[in-house]
Design a protein around this motif. Sequence first.
Motif, short mmCIF file in Angstrom:
data_model
loop_
_atom_site.label_atom_id
_atom_site.label_comp_id
_atom_site.label_asym_id
_atom_site.label_seq_id
_atom_site.Cartn_x
_atom_site.Cartn_y
_atom_site.Cartn_z
N ARG A 34 0.86 -1.19 0.00
CA ARG A 34 0.00 0.00 0.00
C ARG A 34 0.89 1.24 0.00
NH1 ARG A 34 -4.04 -2.60 4.20
NH2 ARG A 34 -5.11 -3.94 2.71
N ILE A 35 1.35 1.59 -1.18
CA ILE A 35 2.23 2.75 -1.36
C ILE A 35 1.70 3.59 -2.51
CG2 ILE A 35 4.30 1.60 -0.46
CD1 ILE A 35 5.17 1.24 -3.43
N ASP A 36 2.17 4.81 -2.60
CA ASP A 36 1.83 5.69 -3.72
C ASP A 36 2.77 5.36 -4.88
OD1 ASP A 36 1.05 7.67 -5.46
OD2 ASP A 36 2.00 9.29 -4.33
N TRP A 37 2.31 4.53 -5.80
CA TRP A 37 3.18 4.09 -6.89
C TRP A 37 3.56 5.25 -7.81
CZ3 TRP A 37 1.63 4.83 -11.86
CH2 TRP A 37 0.27 5.02 -12.10
N ARG A 38 2.74 6.29 -7.86
CA ARG A 38 3.05 7.43 -8.73
C ARG A 38 4.34 8.14 -8.30
NH1 ARG A 38 -2.29 7.02 -8.14
NH2 ARG A 38 -3.56 6.86 -10.01
N ALA A 39 4.63 8.09 -7.01
CA ALA A 39 5.86 8.70 -6.51
C ALA A 39 7.09 7.92 -6.94
CB ALA A 39 5.82 8.81 -4.98
N GLN A 40 6.91 6.69 -7.41
CA GLN A 40 8.03 5.85 -7.84
C GLN A 40 8.14 5.74 -9.36
OE1 GLN A 40 10.44 4.47 -5.92
NE2 GLN A 40 9.49 5.66 -4.30
N THR A 41 7.38 6.55 -10.09
CA THR A 41 7.40 6.47 -11.55
C THR A 41 8.80 6.69 -12.10
OG1 THR A 41 5.12 7.25 -11.60
CG2 THR A 41 6.36 7.39 -13.65
N TRP A 42 9.54 7.63 -11.52
CA TRP A 42 10.90 7.91 -12.00
C TRP A 42 11.77 6.65 -11.92
CZ3 TRP A 42 15.29 7.25 -9.14
CH2 TRP A 42 15.11 7.01 -7.78
N ASN A 43 11.59 5.84 -10.88
CA ASN A 43 12.39 4.64 -10.71
C ASN A 43 12.00 3.57 -11.74
OD1 ASN A 43 14.52 3.38 -9.45
ND2 ASN A 43 13.44 2.96 -7.56
N LEU A 44 10.70 3.50 -12.07
CA LEU A 44 10.26 2.59 -13.12
C LEU A 44 10.83 3.00 -14.47
CD1 LEU A 44 6.51 2.10 -12.12
CD2 LEU A 44 8.34 0.40 -11.96
N VAL A 45 10.88 4.30 -14.72
CA VAL A 45 11.46 4.80 -15.96
C VAL A 45 12.95 4.45 -16.01
CG1 VAL A 45 12.03 6.89 -17.26
CG2 VAL A 45 9.75 6.61 -16.28
N PHE A 46 13.64 4.58 -14.88
CA PHE A 46 15.06 4.20 -14.82
C PHE A 46 15.24 2.73 -15.18
CE2 PHE A 46 18.38 2.04 -12.49
CZ PHE A 46 19.51 2.69 -12.98
N ALA A 47 14.43 1.84 -14.58
CA ALA A 47 14.55 0.41 -14.84
C ALA A 47 14.25 0.10 -16.31
CB ALA A 47 13.63 -0.38 -13.93
N ALA A 48 13.21 0.72 -16.86
CA ALA A 48 12.89 0.53 -18.28
C ALA A 48 14.03 1.02 -19.16
CB ALA A 48 11.58 1.24 -18.63
N GLY A 49 14.64 2.14 -18.78
CA GLY A 49 15.79 2.66 -19.53
C GLY A 49 16.98 1.73 -19.47
N ALA A 50 17.20 1.09 -18.34
CA ALA A 50 18.31 0.13 -18.21
C ALA A 50 18.07 -1.07 -19.13
CB ALA A 50 18.46 -0.32 -16.77
N ILE A 51 16.84 -1.55 -19.18
CA ILE A 51 16.51 -2.68 -20.06
C ILE A 51 16.65 -2.25 -21.52
CG2 ILE A 51 14.64 -4.19 -20.82
CD1 ILE A 51 13.67 -4.11 -17.85
N LEU A 52 16.11 -1.10 -21.87
CA LEU A 52 16.21 -0.60 -23.24
C LEU A 52 17.67 -0.35 -23.62
CD1 LEU A 52 14.82 0.37 -25.82
CD2 LEU A 52 14.66 2.64 -24.76
N GLY A 53 18.45 0.22 -22.70
CA GLY A 53 19.86 0.46 -22.97
C GLY A 53 20.63 -0.83 -23.20
N GLY A 54 20.32 -1.87 -22.43
CA GLY A 54 20.96 -3.17 -22.65
C GLY A 54 20.60 -3.75 -24.01
N PHE A 55 19.34 -3.60 -24.40
CA PHE A 55 18.92 -4.08 -25.71
C PHE A 55 19.64 -3.33 -26.83
CE2 PHE A 55 16.13 -3.61 -29.41
CZ PHE A 55 16.02 -4.95 -29.79
N ILE A 56 19.70 -2.02 -26.73
CA ILE A 56 20.38 -1.21 -27.75
C ILE A 56 21.86 -1.56 -27.81
CG2 ILE A 56 21.12 1.15 -28.30
CD1 ILE A 56 18.36 2.08 -27.25
N ALA A 57 22.48 -1.71 -26.65
CA ALA A 57 23.91 -2.02 -26.61
C ALA A 57 24.23 -3.37 -27.25
CB ALA A 57 24.41 -1.99 -25.17
#
Length: 173
Positions: A34-57
């Motif tokens: 029971r947390i405010d997931w919207r406050a963690q959106t930046w961290n989800l974007v970071f994780a998605a960027g890490a996955i996307l960056g690995g794919f691109i690399a």
Amino acid sequence: MLALLLLGKEFGVSSNLRTMCTLVGAGRRHDFFRIDWRAQTWNLVFAAGAILGGFIATTWLANPDPVAISAETTAYLNSVGIDYPAGEGFVPDELYAMDRLLQPLNWLFLVVGGFLIGFGTRWAGGCTSGHAISGLANLQLPSLVAVIGFFIGGLVMTWLILPFLLPYLTAAA
């Protein structure tokens, strides 16, 4: 890290799992989610960027030259039952080929290993990146203790436990 400190945020990849569980409704069953997931959106974007960056690399930026693995590393891998020809990739096919995922024993190792990682992350109050990056930057003594524990656990696993498990993982497919 400086920006995170100034914004009062903490970095950690494992917190993304909690956020994703919250997104799918786990908060209706357990208070932990029971947390405010919207406050963690930046961290989800970071994780998605890490996955996307690995794919691109690996897809477009990969070095075409053979991988330079030392003769000592190849000899060690051969001594623990892994036939790893140097220069053919970063990881041995005997452990990481897609067909290995179909082996029941490998599934067992993955599930037990995943459980142990999740348990350790929850027990330590965060993952290696959260403690080693955020916690140490904030000069938190519990994070220093956790990071030392992570390193000791990694060394014990690598040098004392894994050599006994590898023959089971590398058995004929």
